[in-house]
Write an enzyme that holds these catalytic residues in place. Structure first.
Site, PDB file in Angstrom:
ATOM      1  N   GLU A  26      -0.816  12.007  28.397  1.00  0.00           N
ATOM      2  CA  GLU A  26      -2.006  13.220  28.281  1.00  0.00           C
ATOM      3  C   GLU A  26      -3.177  12.699  29.033  1.00  0.00           C
ATOM      4  O   GLU A  26      -3.514  11.630  29.650  1.00  0.00           O
ATOM      5  CB  GLU A  26      -2.156  13.173  26.672  1.00  0.00           C
ATOM      6  CG  GLU A  26      -2.756  11.602  26.272  1.00  0.00           C
ATOM      7  CD  GLU A  26      -2.836  11.666  24.586  1.00  0.00           C
ATOM      8  OE1 GLU A  26      -1.964  12.580  24.079  1.00  0.00           O
ATOM      9  OE2 GLU A  26      -3.504  11.120  24.047  1.00  0.00           O
ATOM     10  N   HIS A  65      -6.742  12.745  19.942  1.00  0.00           N
ATOM     11  CA  HIS A  65      -6.703  11.437  19.955  1.00  0.00           C
ATOM     12  C   HIS A  65      -7.991  10.745  20.424  1.00  0.00           C
ATOM     13  O   HIS A  65      -8.760  11.275  21.302  1.00  0.00           O
ATOM     14  CB  HIS A  65      -5.439  10.800  21.019  1.00  0.00           C
ATOM     15  CG  HIS A  65      -4.187  11.178  20.293  1.00  0.00           C
ATOM     16  ND1 HIS A  65      -3.037  11.651  21.295  1.00  0.00           N
ATOM     17  CD2 HIS A  65      -3.754  11.156  19.244  1.00  0.00           C
ATOM     18  CE1 HIS A  65      -2.040  11.918  20.564  1.00  0.00           C
ATOM     19  NE2 HIS A  65      -2.393  11.714  19.427  1.00  0.00           N
ATOM     20  N   GLY A 107       0.752  -1.233   0.002  1.00  0.00           N
ATOM     21  CA  GLY A 107       0.148   0.028  -0.088  1.00  0.00           C
ATOM     22  C   GLY A 107       0.991   1.298   0.069  1.00  0.00           C
ATOM     23  O   GLY A 107       1.918   0.996   0.080  1.00  0.00           O
TER      24      GLY A 107
END
Lengths: 390, 290
Positions: free
Chosen positions: B209, B247, B18
């Site tokens: 985070e 995210h 790919g």
């Protein structure tokens, strides 16, 4: 993605989770027609917005006559409902759900969420229905039952027994009804790739039946591709227009209250940039992740969206060039300043691959309001100073 | 020394032919990574980038002896690819792809654990042992060989942190991007243990985070088990509650998963916590000069 209460209840009904009968309305006339169709003597008129605390905010009212249904629907439709979850700006109510009144003898709480630590769905239940569950969890954590269900075995009998004994339900018929209820809820959670379901309150009626009086559902955005029926329930008017526009260009944008616009590659660095601005005495105006492919077009779009906010006094472009070379990004920024009228100081920090060449390009271009920075701390300091007019 | 991967590690690529897979495989080869082949169904027997292509991971492992797989397949096929790697005897899968459904990863991870396969990611930049082996999409040039281990949920903060550490003259042993999804493979805890046991690693940078509680678990682990100095930064001190910050896993749910609670827990565990990522390099210098 979140959906409205009435949509959650449509999904509940499909899986055999009992709910009061109800019909959605966009106008007071429809509300009246719905009340007639439902029959009975008591109706509940419920504002449909994507936020909790609607009752306290005045968005859920009881009507004891058809006239009252009409009056309440007229008041609630078009009102800006402010709850502890909407923020001070509130949300415009565009739909009301007309529901038959229920005979409530007890209120419980039941939800399903992903437990990230256990890495499996967990059923949460409490006898303290109708209360804010966060508050219950904080003040009386012992009143919340948590039952993790490993999806490789699914909802078993013992999960159900833990639930009903935990809630102190002793009548065998009631036990069976609630276990069936919870199992259906777990099944629909899994089959629809839900992220969270919350029923607060789940009521026990005079006849010993259990019903979802409220219903809240959120879904895993990454799985929506395989659920076109859920995707069709998306209500664009509930989403922030700027956030939505940004996402169409592959940008992840969230507006905040401050004065310094941020344009950053990568979500972590974008948050870190906001934190650094804050640490240095400034205030971030937004979160904006331009992703891995920062080019002239995406940067221009980013400027455009940031500058829609009149509070913005400076923009900090913070890019750590990895595979994408900084010199190309520098050219992209220059092109973008030609496409969009950037009328505030722009502090540009480009680090990583070919950062030196990039600095050279910016210097040579000599655009008056573009200020080059050497690293994150330097850039944040310059942005804070620029926003203060220094 | 290093953790998990080195110059001898044999790597295959799932989603080899790919666009993304090709581009990054080429970059990894240029860095020196021992990529020994790749997998693309129905292209078995062909050659790509001068390396053999296989129809299945099983074929690739049997022929090449690869132990690690770098996965670039589209989100809907991630779980399948991870489980295929585990079933074929791969010991470490590095999943770069962003946007895999949570339910899929839950099942794939459980299967991988059962088969003794470790997973890094998904939604991550990968893993790099400086100047030896890069399995992922990070810019290799910023990772100079040295003595600091790095673990991060965020890609660009990995680069930011590593860059500062290297500019201060210390360098990196291994850097691992663990990914920002709600369910990920290897987490801080397991990697902290590996860095503690790695003789070449003298200090550890940990970047977290908002969302979830992996950083809190890490804090408890550090308190009991880690004797090497740890510098930590938690992104999202200024993030609003209830908003997903880029995210999939970066969200404060109600009052849980805030940067503050994580920073407090880490500080209580004796970690040097910085409030801005701009201070990571300086903090490493301080803890290593003591």
């Amino acid at each position: 993605m979140n959906i409205h209460e009435y949509q959650a209840k449509q999904i509940f009904a499909k899986y055999g989770v009992p709910t009061p009968r109800g019909i959605i309305a966009n106008t007071p006339e429809q509300a009246v027609a719905n009340a007639h169709e439902l029959g009975g003597e008591v109706w509940v008129v419920k504002a449909q917005i994507h936020a909790g605390g609607r009752g306290l905010g005045g968005g859920v009212k009881l009507a004891r006559s058809i006239d009252e249904v009409k009056k309440l629907a007229s008041e609630i439709l078009g009102m800006t409902l402010v709850t502890h979850q909407t923020g001070p700006e509130g949300k415009l109510v565009q739909k009301v759900y007309i529901e038959e009144g229920a005979n409530i003898v007890d209120e419980l709480y039941l939800g399903v969420v992903l437990d990230r630590a256990k890495e499996m769905p967990v059923i949460m239940a409490s006898t303290e229905g109708g209360m804010d569950i966060e508050t219950v969890a904080h003040n009386t954590p012992e009143k919340i039952i948590k039952i993790a269900v490993d999806p490789s075995i699914g909802f078993q009998g013992f999960h159900g027994r833990e639930l009903v004994f935990g809630l102190g339900i002793t009548d065998p018929q009631e036990q069976n009804k609630l276990i069936k209820f919870a199992k259906a809820l777990y099944t629909l959670y899994i089959e629809n790739d839900a992220e969270m379901i919350e029923i607060n309150p789940l009521i026990k009626t005079g006849s010993g039946d259990f019903m979802a009086l409220d219903g809240k559902m959120g879904f895993d955005d990454s799985a929506l591709g395989r659920h076109p029926d859920i995707e069709a329930m998306r209500d664009i008017s509930e989403e922030d227009a700027d956030e939505r526009e940004a996402s169409q260009y592959g940008l992840s944008y969230i507006s905040l209250d401050g004065e310094i616009g941020c344009m950053v590659n990568g979500a972590g660095l974008a948050m870190g940039t906001m934190d650094t601005i804050n640490y240095m005495g400034g205030t971030p105006a937004n979160f904006l992740d331009v992703g891995g492919k920062a080019n002239a077009e995406t940067v221009a779009k980013g400027f455009e969206i940031i500058l829609k906010n009149p509070k913005v006094k400076a923009i900090f472009v913070n890019i750590f060039g990895g595979i994408v070379r900084c010199d190309r990004i520098a050219n992209g920024i220059l092109e973008a300043t030609k496409l969009v009228d950037v009328h505030v100081p722009v502090i540009v920090r480009l680090d990583g691959t070919n950062a030196i060449e990039a600095a050279e390009i910016l210097r040579n271009a000599n655009i008056p309001n573009v200020i080059a920075a050497t690293d994150l701390a330097d850039g944040a300091a310059k942005a804070v100073a620029a926003a203060k007019g220094e | 020394m290093s953790i998990l991967v080195n110059k001898d590690t044999k790597v295959i690529v799932q989603g080899f032919t790919g666009k993304e897979g090709s581009f990054h495989a080429e970059q990894c080869i240029a860095y020196g990574t021992k990529i020994v082949g790749g997998v693309t169904p129905n292209k078995g027997g062909q050659e790509h980038l001068g390396l053999p292509v296989f129809n299945t991971v099983k074929d690739a492992v049997e022929t090449t002896g690869a132990t690690v797989s770098m996965i670039f397949v589209p989100p809907a096929f991630v779980a399948d690819a991870v489980m295929e790697a585990a079933a074929a005897g791969i010991t470490l899968a590095v999943v770069i792809t962003e946007g895999a459904p949570v339910r899929d990863m839950q099942a794939a991870k459980a299967f991988a654990v059962k088969h003794g396969m470790m997973t890094i990611g998904p939604n991550c930049p990968g893993i790099i042992t400086a100047e030896e082996c890069k399995i992922g999409i990070m810019p290799g040039s910023i990772f100079k060989k040295g003595h600091v281990g790095l673990i991060s949920k965020s890609g660009t903060l990995t680069y930011e942190g590593a860059n500062q550490v290297c500019r201060e003259g210390f360098g990196i042993t291994t850097a691992v991007g663990i990914g920002g999804d709600p369910i990920i493979g290897l987490s801080y805890k397991q990697l902290l243990k590996m860095f503690q046991e790695d003789e070449d690693t003298h200090a550890i940078v940990m970047i977290g985070e908002i969302g979830g509680d992996l950083e809190i678990q890490a804090a408890h682990y550090i308190k009991e088990n880690i004797t090497k100095p740890v510098v930590a930064f938690i992104a999202g001190q200024t993030a609003p509650a209830g908003k997903r910050m880029g995210h999939a896993g970066a969200i404060i749910s109600g009052s849980a998963g805030t940067a503050k609670e994580k920073m407090d827990a880490l500080e209580a565990a004796g970690v040097r916590v910085v409030v801005s990522p701009a201070e990571i390099g300086k903090a490493i210098k301080e803890v290593l000069s003591k």
